[in-house]
Design an enzyme around this catalytic site. Structure first.
Site, PDB file in Angstrom:
ATOM      1  N   LYS A  14     -10.108  30.461 -17.594  1.00 37.58           N
ATOM      2  CA  LYS A  14     -10.942  30.826 -18.749  1.00 37.58           C
ATOM      3  C   LYS A  14     -12.388  31.039 -18.293  1.00 37.58           C
ATOM      4  CE  LYS A  14      -7.956  28.488 -21.996  1.00 37.58           C
ATOM      5  NZ  LYS A  14      -7.589  27.244 -22.650  1.00 37.58           N
ATOM      6  N   GLN A  23      -9.863  21.809 -24.669  1.00 39.17           N
ATOM      7  CA  GLN A  23      -8.615  22.049 -23.943  1.00 39.17           C
ATOM      8  C   GLN A  23      -7.587  20.970 -24.284  1.00 39.17           C
ATOM      9  OE1 GLN A  23      -7.873  24.717 -21.847  1.00 39.17           O
ATOM     10  NE2 GLN A  23      -5.835  23.836 -21.803  1.00 39.17           N
ATOM     11  N   ASP A  26     -10.504  28.746 -30.562  1.00 38.76           N
ATOM     12  CA  ASP A  26      -9.048  28.604 -30.551  1.00 38.76           C
ATOM     13  C   ASP A  26      -8.429  28.699 -31.948  1.00 38.76           C
ATOM     14  OD1 ASP A  26      -7.829  28.518 -28.095  1.00 38.76           O
ATOM     15  OD2 ASP A  26      -8.181  26.382 -27.775  1.00 38.76           O
TER      16      ASP A  26
END
Ligand code: NAP
Length: 278
Positions: free
Chosen positions: A50, A94, A117
């Site tokens: 990422k 994460q 997200d």
């Protein structure tokens, strides 16, 4: 039968280049915060990828790599600080996180406009109501791939094998918006094959190699493999690619299918967050 490989690597490359140009044109410092707790090996690879892609398109990333023993309260405080920091455009926590931390509570703490997200209550609620702002990246990437290959979802029977918050549930809403008829399957589903056999599109996100075999799909079905497993260091999906690809009309490989799309959609969501602010 002529089979079409859905090339997520190629499509994602095009999207990455598109956003490299767009970020460059913004002429603005864009900052993205990634919170990674603990030492999970797979997470390390995902986080590094990422960061690499973000830096490539000109996004400044700051990694908050926190100790396994950090308290939930401290994580919530950090998210609060990042929410308030007007220089930070996007925040990503994460997963997985250590067991003593309530990940849903942490996701909910992220300001929905910075929630890259799309896992906060508000992001999920907006999606449910058909007015999404940030859509979670893997489901969004799957729909983008189908669009790229001009697969019209209108009226198609889709069988999703997964009911998780990050894949199956958001995907259900996205496909419903496109007028697909959806069957959600999971580990308690009886006679899974009866459901997959009926489907024009089978989307599998189970995490078990060779879980989807050729006898489970109908002729010319479209097969989307979201699963990621590692066998002797090699990344494989859920689908018995060699045999299923002889029967399917379209199929995603692993690696090089859905995976690269997830990162491309992260870039898109960060860009949307910045545009919202301008
Ligand atoms: P998860 O929460 O463990 O979900 C797995 C799903 O598979 C669950 O819904 C589970 O059912 C179902 N399942 C397990 N065994 C089954 C069986 N025998 N029959 C039918 N369904 C079964 O995992 P996740 O986080 O959603 O991820 C799923 C997979 O996708 C993993 O391999 C992950 O690495 C991969 N993934 C890939 C990407 C990408 O970018 N390509 C992104 C996210 C995830 P229950 O709900 O009943 O347990």
């Amino acid at each position: 039968m002529k089979i079409m490989i859905i090339d997520g690597k190629k499509v994602s490359k095009e999207i990455v280049e598109e956003y490299k140009e767009k970020f460059n044109k913004l002429n603005k410092e864009v900052n993205f915060a990634i919170i990674w707790i603990g030492e999970d090996n797979a997470s390390e690879i995902y986080v590094k990828n990422k960061i690499k892609k973000c830096e490539y398109v000109g996004i400044k990333t700051k990694l908050y790599h926190l100790e396994e023993t950090i308290s939930e309260e401290e994580v919530l405080e950090l998210i609060d600080e990042l929410n308030k920091d007007s220089k930070v455009h996007g925040i990503l926590l994460q997963s997985p996180v250590p067991q003593h931390i309530d990940i849903i509570k942490c996701f909910n703490k992220i300001d929905y406009k910075k929630d890259i997200d799309g896992f906060s209550n508000k992001s999920v609620g907006n999606l449910y109501l058909g007015r999404p702002f940030h859509i979670s990246c893997t489901p969004k990437g799957i729909v983008r791939l189908l669009d790229y290959y001009q697969i019209d979802l209108n009226g198609l029977n889709v069988c999703i094998i997964n009911r998780s918050n990050i894949v199956g549930k958001p995907l259900f809403h996205l496909l419903l918006e496109r007028n697909a008829t959806i069957t959600m399957c999971h580990s308690k589903t009886k006679n899974l094959k009866e459901h997959t056999k009926m489907a024009d599109i089978v989307i599998s996100a189970v995490g078990k190699p060779k879980f989807i075999t050729a006898d489970m799909i109908k002729d010319k079905a479209i097969v989307i493999d979201v699963g990621i497993s590692r066998i002797a260091g090699k990344v494989v999906g859920d689908v018995d690619f060699e045999n299923v690809s002889k029967k399917a009309s379209y199929i995603t490989p692993v690696p090089g299918g859905v995976g690269p799309m997830t990162i491309a959609m992260i870039l898109e969501n960060i860009y949307n967050a910045v545009k919202e602010e301008i």
